[in-house]
Scaffold this active site. Structure first.
Site, short mmCIF file in Angstrom:
data_model
loop_
_atom_site.label_atom_id
_atom_site.label_comp_id
_atom_site.label_asym_id
_atom_site.label_seq_id
_atom_site.Cartn_x
_atom_site.Cartn_y
_atom_site.Cartn_z
N ASN A 115 -11.14 -0.43 12.04
CA ASN A 115 -10.69 0.26 10.83
C ASN A 115 -11.88 1.04 10.27
OD1 ASN A 115 -9.75 1.03 8.35
ND2 ASN A 115 -9.22 -1.03 7.64
N GLU A 130 -3.29 -7.55 7.91
CA GLU A 130 -3.10 -6.23 8.52
C GLU A 130 -3.72 -6.18 9.92
OE1 GLU A 130 -4.44 -4.94 4.60
OE2 GLU A 130 -3.38 -3.07 4.98
N ARG A 165 -7.93 2.95 -9.78
CA ARG A 165 -7.06 4.14 -9.69
C ARG A 165 -5.99 4.07 -10.78
NH1 ARG A 165 -5.50 3.58 -3.44
NH2 ARG A 165 -7.23 2.13 -3.23
N MET A 205 -9.94 -8.40 -10.92
CA MET A 205 -9.05 -9.13 -11.83
C MET A 205 -9.65 -10.47 -12.28
SD MET A 205 -6.30 -8.63 -13.43
CE MET A 205 -4.89 -7.74 -12.83
N ARG A 206 -10.50 -11.07 -11.45
CA ARG A 206 -11.14 -12.34 -11.85
C ARG A 206 -12.03 -12.12 -13.07
NH1 ARG A 206 -12.67 -13.27 -5.66
NH2 ARG A 206 -12.81 -11.04 -5.92
N GLU A 217 -1.75 -12.71 -4.04
CA GLU A 217 -1.81 -14.04 -3.41
C GLU A 217 -2.51 -15.08 -4.29
OE1 GLU A 217 -3.60 -13.67 0.54
OE2 GLU A 217 -2.47 -11.83 0.84
N HIS A 242 2.21 -5.45 -2.88
CA HIS A 242 0.84 -5.54 -2.35
C HIS A 242 -0.09 -5.23 -3.52
CE1 HIS A 242 -2.32 -4.90 0.86
NE2 HIS A 242 -2.89 -4.34 -0.21
N HIS A 253 -0.44 1.36 2.84
CA HIS A 253 -0.36 -0.11 2.98
C HIS A 253 0.85 -0.51 3.84
CE1 HIS A 253 -2.37 -0.66 -1.24
NE2 HIS A 253 -3.29 -0.69 -0.30
N ARG A 258 -6.64 1.44 13.02
CA ARG A 258 -5.87 1.71 11.80
C ARG A 258 -6.08 3.18 11.44
NH1 ARG A 258 -7.46 1.02 5.72
NH2 ARG A 258 -5.47 1.47 4.78
#
Ligand code: ADP
Length: 401
Positions: free
Chosen positions: A7, A384, A241, A283-284, A333, A208, A180, A92
């Site tokens: 990738n 992926e 974004r 996010m943490r 997740e 996702h 994605h 990819r």
């Protein structure tokens, strides 16, 4: 069969070597800051085994050719004895345009067609460099391309067309492509299997949510709508974004802030989203700041969840009947607060989350809906690289048959 998955990003290269006889990972690596003053390669052998061996080196890495050479050096250092052991390489590729609806074996014509699509994803020119260099480096080993866009080519025109002058589609192929796709395909197949059904027997909404975020409406195994667009900037709010905004903000900024188009593009891609609202894109960190009373972090979290929830509502309308919501990727997740917030108040629409099940952290696929919930809620870890390896193996086997 041993499959190498590659990738290539604009300044990075991720790779994974897998033994497809049992789908185990033999080695994995990440090369970063390619073209920078000092690059970095982190390589791990047997990452899932009892004694994984990790090696990190920092050194100048001029270009992707050097990066690929470093990768092969590491693989030859105790993972494989010769490059000839690798049976196929799966690449990819971010943008397949309208040309590729499934993975293909690489030949000169395929490379040309991918090159022709570069104007649609200029930041991902490195994808083609990776393919071209791998063809040189690995000689006769077959290369297969797996496109981020292919799962979305089943969208009907009323979903993928933009209400812009028709000639923009005719001349420039401006339309919604979605990204994605490999992840949405993988988790939708895994979710169907978990539900004991075939992909064509279920309707799903796949979320996702990672640094980049996108959502798909999947009807009977096929994508019928997605949130990302011509580029991966569209749709949901993301780490840095903005996702969907009033398009008139672009000329407004150009006029009132004297920003160039490149500066506005950078602002929307790299300085917006969670980062733009509260200064953090992980996010943490956002949660930690919220807990300490940071109001902007709280606002960023609420905006992120609200925008995802609104899209769940619109995809429910698109699909009519939905078997399951499927959460995946870093946030999807791992973040029970976010999942709970997205599902909050959706019971009248058949979505009942079980707070206790939602809070349990366990590997693998999990059900987090309340008993009797008409729409099931699943956490399905995405993979992926495994999807690319499986697709690569299928293409190579078919070609050999
Ligand atoms: P990418 O889109 O780059 O592939 P990932 O899917 O790996 O990203 O997601 C990375 C993001 O997931 C991190 O930036 C972070 O916001 C989020 N994340 C990871 N672990 C957690 C966690 N335990 N709780 C909340 N968010 C998390």
């Amino acid at each position: 069969m041993k499959i190498l998955v590659i990738n290539c990003g604009s300044s990075s290269l991720k790779y994974q070597l897998r033994d497809m006889n049992n789908e185990t990972v033999m080695a994995t690596g990440l090369v970063e800051r390619i073209g920078g003053e000092i690059g970095r390669i982190a390589h791990t052998s047997r990452p899932d085994g009892d004694s994984p061996a990790k090696r990190v080196d920092e050194l100048p890495i001029a270009d992707h050719t050097e990066a690929l050479k470093l990768m092969t050096d590491r693989l030859l250092d105790g993972v494989i004895d010769s490059l000839g052991e690798i049976d196929a390489i799966g690449h990819r590729v971010v943008q397949g345009g309208e040309s590729f609806s499934h993975p293909v074996l690489v030949d000169d014509a395929v490379v040309e067609t991918i090159r022709a699509n570069i104007p649609l994803a200029p930041l991902h020119e490195s994808n083609t460099i990776g393919i071209e260099q791998a063809r040189k480096l690995f000689g006769d080993v077959p290369n297969v391309t797996v496109f981020d866009t292919e799962f979305h080519l089943t969208m009907p025109p009323h979903a993928y067309m933009y209400p812009l002058p028709m000639e923009l589609y005719d001349d420039l192929k401006i339309r919604k492509y979605g990204f994605h796709g490999t992840s949405h395909k993988f988790v939708s197949r895994a979710a169907a299997e978990h539900l004991g059904k075939k992909p064509e027997e279920v309707n799903l909404i796949t979320l996702h949510l990672g640094n980049g975020c996108s959502m798909d409406a999947v009807e009977k195994g096929k994508c019928v709508d997605t949130t990302m667009g011509l580029t991966p900037l569209a749709g949901l709010m993301m780490g840095s974004r903005c996702g969907d905004i009033d398009p008139a903000i672009v000329p407004f900024l150009a006029k009132n802030k004297s920003l160039s188009l490149d500066e506005i593009d950078a602002l929307m891609n790299h300085q917006s989203g969670l980062l733009g609202i509260c200064g953090m894109n992980d996010m943490r960190d956002v949660h930690q700041a919220r807990e300490q009373g940071d109001e902007n972090a709280q606002l960023a979290f609420e905006m992120f969840a609200y925008r995802a929830k609104k899209t769940v509502g619109s995809f429910l309308a698109v699909l009519g009947t939905v078997d399951a919501l499927v959460f995946t990727a870093g946030v999807g997740e791992n973040d029970d607060h976010l999942r709970a917030k997205v599902c909050e108040g959706l019971a009248p629409l058949g979505i009942h989350i079980d707070t206790e099940k939602n809070a349990v952290r366990e590997p693998g696929i999990r059900e987090i809906h309340a008993a009797g919930s008409p729409v099931k809620i699943l956490i399905v870890p995405t993979n992926e690289e495994l999807e690319i390896a499986r697709s690569t193996m299928a293409v190579v086997n078919e070609a050999a048959a």
